[in-house]
Design an enzyme around this catalytic site. Structure first.
Site, PDB file in Angstrom:
ATOM      1  N   ASN A 106     -35.625  25.593  47.670  1.00 29.89           N
ATOM      2  CA  ASN A 106     -35.468  24.322  48.195  1.00 29.89           C
ATOM      3  C   ASN A 106     -36.330  23.450  47.324  1.00 29.89           C
ATOM      4  O   ASN A 106     -37.348  23.533  46.823  1.00 29.89           O
ATOM      5  CB  ASN A 106     -35.945  24.004  49.561  1.00 29.89           C
ATOM      6  CG  ASN A 106     -35.430  22.801  50.241  1.00 29.89           C
ATOM      7  OD1 ASN A 106     -34.702  22.024  49.990  1.00 29.89           O
ATOM      8  ND2 ASN A 106     -36.554  22.468  51.039  1.00 29.89           N
ATOM      9  N   HIS A 108     -38.114  19.712  47.283  1.00 25.37           N
ATOM     10  CA  HIS A 108     -38.962  18.557  48.036  1.00 25.37           C
ATOM     11  C   HIS A 108     -39.635  17.604  47.361  1.00 25.37           C
ATOM     12  O   HIS A 108     -40.490  17.893  46.631  1.00 25.37           O
ATOM     13  CB  HIS A 108     -39.851  19.549  49.019  1.00 25.37           C
ATOM     14  CG  HIS A 108     -40.539  18.656  50.227  1.00 25.37           C
ATOM     15  ND1 HIS A 108     -39.969  18.247  51.067  1.00 25.37           N
ATOM     16  CD2 HIS A 108     -41.795  18.132  50.074  1.00 25.37           C
ATOM     17  CE1 HIS A 108     -40.737  17.634  51.905  1.00 25.37           C
ATOM     18  NE2 HIS A 108     -41.954  17.500  51.421  1.00 25.37           N
ATOM     19  N   SER A 135     -41.717  19.301  44.263  1.00 24.92           N
ATOM     20  CA  SER A 135     -42.012  20.754  44.496  1.00 24.92           C
ATOM     21  C   SER A 135     -40.448  21.467  44.580  1.00 24.92           C
ATOM     22  O   SER A 135     -39.501  20.910  45.133  1.00 24.92           O
ATOM     23  CB  SER A 135     -42.804  20.973  45.622  1.00 24.92           C
ATOM     24  OG  SER A 135     -44.111  20.399  45.560  1.00 24.92           O
ATOM     25  N   ASP A 144     -41.270  23.705  54.635  1.00 25.85           N
ATOM     26  CA  ASP A 144     -41.953  23.480  53.449  1.00 25.85           C
ATOM     27  C   ASP A 144     -43.091  24.094  53.050  1.00 25.85           C
ATOM     28  O   ASP A 144     -44.031  23.803  52.559  1.00 25.85           O
ATOM     29  CB  ASP A 144     -41.838  21.746  53.212  1.00 25.85           C
ATOM     30  CG  ASP A 144     -40.624  21.565  53.367  1.00 25.85           C
ATOM     31  OD1 ASP A 144     -39.529  21.633  52.999  1.00 25.85           O
ATOM     32  OD2 ASP A 144     -40.361  20.234  54.004  1.00 25.85           O
TER      33      ASP A 144
END
Length: 197
Positions: A106, A108, A135, A144
């Site tokens: 993912n 972020h 990130s 996260d």
């Protein structure tokens, strides 16, 4: 060749970066399908780049688990080596994470663990931070909190709005994502090892 399924909720700017990178015959990864949880603008990139798309609307399922099961079934049809959450604005149910982990990453818009959650850019501005970042993480069941694959600082400039700051962060996110996919494909990054440190 690393096969990717990319999941989006919006315009798909990170997705476009991956699609453009994979047009290079030397790039060792290909997006095999694009999925979304709504009628996202980024699905149009599927037509532009000749990549199949699918939509699993959150609103048409009884709960998050039912939605997650259908999403997982759609993803698994493509048997991807890696699933990229690229602006997907929903938390995946634990059993979806378990089924795909650690090959689930993912992007972020913050320098984690700073400013996790759905409003990382807004939160950085509200905190008066002098810098934030971008990130790329391995997804786990936290918000996260997964192992960090790559990150880079982005300065907060005087007069920044949420929009101007987010645009600068997205530029870094795109570069980090394309480089990480390259590194994963070439074996320079091992997601299993990252997930067990």
């Amino acid at each position: 060749m690393l096969s990717l399924v990319v999941l989006i909720s919006g315009g798909g700017s990170n997705l476009r970066a991956l699609l453009e990178a994979s047009e290079d015959a030397e790039f060792p990864a290909r997006v095999v399908a694009i999925g979304a949880d709504r009628d996202a603008d980024g699905l149009a990139l599927g037509e532009e780049f000749g990549v199949p798309t699918f939509t699993v609307p959150y609103s048409s399922h009884a709960d998050r688990e039912a939605w997650g099961d259908e999403l997982l079934a759609q993803i698994q049809q493509w048997q991807p080596d890696l699933v990229v959450l690229s602006g997907l604005m929903r938390l995946l149910p634990p059993r979806v994470v378990a089924a795909l982990s650690p090959n689930l990453v993912n992007t972020h818009p913050a320098y984690l663990p700073e400013f996790p959650g759905a409003h990382g850019v807004r939160d950085a501005l509200a905190a008066g931070a002098g810098q934030t970042g971008a990130s790329l993480i391995v997804v786990d069941n936290g918000v996260d909190e997964g192992p960090i694959i790559a990150q880079e600082r982005v300065p907060v400039l005087a007069g920044d709005t949420e929009t101007t700051l987010h645009e600068r962060i997205k530029t870094v996110e795109r570069r980090l994502l394309v480089q990480a996919v390259l590194d994963i494909a070439n074996g320079h990054v091992n997601l299993k090892e990252l997930s067990h440190t």
